[in-house]
Design a protein around this motif. Structure first.
Motif, mmCIF file in Angstrom:
data_model
loop_
_atom_site.group_PDB
_atom_site.id
_atom_site.type_symbol
_atom_site.label_atom_id
_atom_site.label_comp_id
_atom_site.label_asym_id
_atom_site.label_seq_id
_atom_site.Cartn_x
_atom_site.Cartn_y
_atom_site.Cartn_z
ATOM 1 N N TRP A 81 0.854 -1.183 0.000
ATOM 2 C CA TRP A 81 0.000 0.000 0.000
ATOM 3 C C TRP A 81 0.897 1.244 0.000
ATOM 4 O O TRP A 81 1.884 1.298 0.739
ATOM 5 N N ASN A 118 -4.535 1.957 -4.836
ATOM 6 C CA ASN A 118 -4.049 2.099 -3.460
ATOM 7 C C ASN A 118 -3.024 1.040 -3.084
ATOM 8 O O ASN A 118 -2.241 1.235 -2.166
ATOM 9 N N GLU A 122 -5.270 -3.549 -5.803
ATOM 10 C CA GLU A 122 -6.593 -2.990 -5.577
ATOM 11 C C GLU A 122 -6.607 -1.552 -6.075
ATOM 12 O O GLU A 122 -5.596 -0.844 -5.994
ATOM 13 N N LYS A 178 -8.734 1.235 -5.226
ATOM 14 C CA LYS A 178 -9.634 2.097 -4.462
ATOM 15 C C LYS A 178 -9.005 3.485 -4.358
ATOM 16 O O LYS A 178 -7.945 3.640 -3.727
ATOM 17 N N GLU A 202 -8.139 6.808 -2.953
ATOM 18 C CA GLU A 202 -8.088 7.449 -1.640
ATOM 19 C C GLU A 202 -7.072 8.586 -1.707
ATOM 20 O O GLU A 202 -5.926 8.371 -2.115
ATOM 21 N N SER A 206 -3.487 8.116 -0.389
ATOM 22 C CA SER A 206 -2.541 7.259 -1.100
ATOM 23 C C SER A 206 -1.499 8.070 -1.858
ATOM 24 O O SER A 206 -0.368 7.609 -2.040
ATOM 25 N N ASP A 217 -17.580 -1.716 0.463
ATOM 26 C CA ASP A 217 -16.663 -2.070 -0.617
ATOM 27 C C ASP A 217 -17.131 -1.593 -1.990
ATOM 28 O O ASP A 217 -16.469 -1.865 -2.989
ATOM 29 N N PHE A 235 -12.904 6.434 -1.381
ATOM 30 C CA PHE A 235 -12.619 5.564 -0.245
ATOM 31 C C PHE A 235 -11.852 6.317 0.834
ATOM 32 O O PHE A 235 -11.184 7.308 0.562
ATOM 33 N N ASP A 273 -9.786 1.978 3.539
ATOM 34 C CA ASP A 273 -10.219 1.265 2.323
ATOM 35 C C ASP A 273 -11.723 1.026 2.309
ATOM 36 O O ASP A 273 -12.221 0.251 1.486
ATOM 37 N N ASP A 274 -12.471 1.684 3.195
ATOM 38 C CA ASP A 274 -13.927 1.648 3.172
ATOM 39 C C ASP A 274 -14.454 2.799 2.332
ATOM 40 O O ASP A 274 -13.874 3.894 2.320
ATOM 41 N N HIS A 300 -14.614 -0.792 9.169
ATOM 42 C CA HIS A 300 -13.809 -1.781 8.445
ATOM 43 C C HIS A 300 -13.853 -3.166 9.089
ATOM 44 O O HIS A 300 -13.927 -4.179 8.396
#
Length: 450
Positions: free
Chosen positions: A84, A127, A152, A154, A156, A159, A218, A239, A243-244, A369
């Protein structure tokens, strides 16, 4: 004392750290600090925990090599075999002050910067990434533009903030600008471009995300673009740092982290046009927060909302993952003098925050989460790192000491009433951050470790 602390037994602590022959990276500077804190700390359990947790990132998660003449360091998050951008930055951050004593450690962290540049250039909206740049993800069927090597995707805000933070911290500690080559500069320009795209001032931009899942946290509603917003200059984030999925697309801690990161980028980058773009972005974000994200609650106290939509709707909560509202004073210590931040901090660690849990084992912030009633050690550590009160700092140390469930390590989360019910026994971010907290107390308030 808790049933899960060794402090009530007069016995040696078990050897739980990775055996020396199996450690991924060895730093004399880190070992020297561990020995010093162990020898000078009266609380032997805290000293033992420090010796296990502080080196955990180096012991277990780093993969260092030279690629095309440049150091390259891939950092997994722990029990998930992916890197990540957020976690990898946070995992090595506490080691920055030790680089001057250990040039190999400096090369390792330079390698993290180089690897992050590769990741950003591959996909600024992702991310998490694999070391194998052609590996196909288990999330390959997500309805977004999944690329080989992406774990992944997502989107954010944080990130892209964390790599700037790491580059800036590295530069401040060493004065070394060698990582900031043409690829790094291209990645930084791409970060600014992505931030501007996600202001969505003219259209929705290129990113959307949907996943076939029963977990509401998700997926992103309305075709993968999220709920409607009023365009107020803030950056949309689909997100959270957990990660939600966000409820309202303007995540306030993420936007405030972006402001700080853009200021750091202005110092780091020598492109005047980019600096001008950064200044404009900062002004737009600052105005958006001042006029839309500061909410008046009971007794006419003003606090920062966690998420907003620009139409007047807001989400009053805080999450454990960093950047959180609580952690803003850690990311930018100038905010510790800000009344709105201090009001927000009190809110975050009170029953007015729906994700603040208090039980028989401890009290702290969790989040959607892992579900209700689970406290994240990250939040207890952040509470300690943003406190100037001896009693509160001591309370945080004690709670952390009493909730490692006999393992000698921090976890992702634990149940508020029973610390033996925990998630992720190998979560390097929490371990290393715990070490950062103990080291800070050792330097500034050693009497609390007696």
């Amino acid at each position: 004392m808790s049933n899960y602390s060794f402090a009530k037994w007069n016995t040696d602590f078990p050897l739980v750290r990775t055996p020396e022959s199996q450690r991924k990276f060895k730093s004399p500077a880190v070992e020297k600090l561990i020995a010093e804190i162990k020898s000078k700390t009266g609380n032997k359990e805290i000293a033992w925990l420090f010796g296990n947790c502080f080196p955990n990132t180096l012991d277990t998660t780093v993969d260092f090599e030279i690629i095309n003449g440049k150091p390259d360091t891939f950092v997994i998050t722990g029990d998930i075999d992916a890197m990540w951008l957020r976690d990898s930055s946070a995992q090595v951050w506490p080691y920055l002050p030790l680089m001057k004593e250990d040039k190999n450690l400096q090369e390792l962290i330079k390698g993290v910067i180089n690897r992050q540049v590769k990741c950003i250039l591959k996909d600024p909206y992702a991310n998490a990434f694999y070391k194998d740049e052609i590996k196909i993800s288990e999330w390959k069927d997500d309805k977004t533009e999944m690329k080989p090597g992406v774990h992944e995707r997502k989107w954010e805000i944080d990130s892209l903030c964390y790599p700037i933070r790491l580059s800036y911290g590295y530069w401040k500690e060493t004065g070394d600008t060698s990582p900031f080559d043409a690829d790094w500069k291209a990645a930084m320009k791409l970060i600014v471009k992505t931030f501007k795209e996600q202001q969505r001032l003219e259209n929705n931009g290129p990113y959307k995300f949907e996943r076939t899942t029963s977990w509401a946290t998700d997926g992103v509603p309305l075709g993968g673009y999220g709920y409607p917003t009023k365009k107020i200059g803030l950056i949309h984030s689909m997100f959270r740092p957990s990660d939600d999925a966000t409820v309202f697309p303007f995540n306030v801690p993420g936007n405030m982290f972006a402001m700080l990161s853009l200021f750091h980028l202005i110092e780091l980058h020598d492109d005047k046009n980019l600096a001008h773009e950064c200044y404009n972005l900062v002004k737009q974000i600052a105005d958006g927060i001042e006029y839309n994200a500061v909410i008046e609650i009971h007794a006419k106290q003003k606090i920062y909302a966690y998420e907003i939509n620009g139409f007047g709707s807001y989400n009053l909560m805080d999450d454990a993952n960093v950047p959180s509202l609580l952690s803003l004073g850690y990311l930018d210590n100038k905010l510790l003098q800000d009344n709105v931040y201090q009001n927000t901090r009190k809110f975050s660690i009170s029953n007015n925050n729906p994700f603040f849990f208090k039980g028989k084992a401890a009290e702290g912030i969790g989040g959607p989460h892992v579900g209700m009633d689970y406290i994240w050690p990250l939040s207890i550590i952040m509470r300690g790192l943003t406190s100037t009160d001896d009693q509160e700092i001591k309370k945080c140390l004690t709670m952390l000491q009493q909730t490692h469930a006999g393992t000698g390590f921090m976890h992702e989360s634990f149940h508020k009433d029973d610390a033996t019910k925990f998630t992720r026994k190998w979560f390097a971010w929490a371990n290393t951050l715990f070490g950062e907290f103990v080291w800070k107390v050792y330097r500034e308030r050693p009497h609390l470790l007696s």
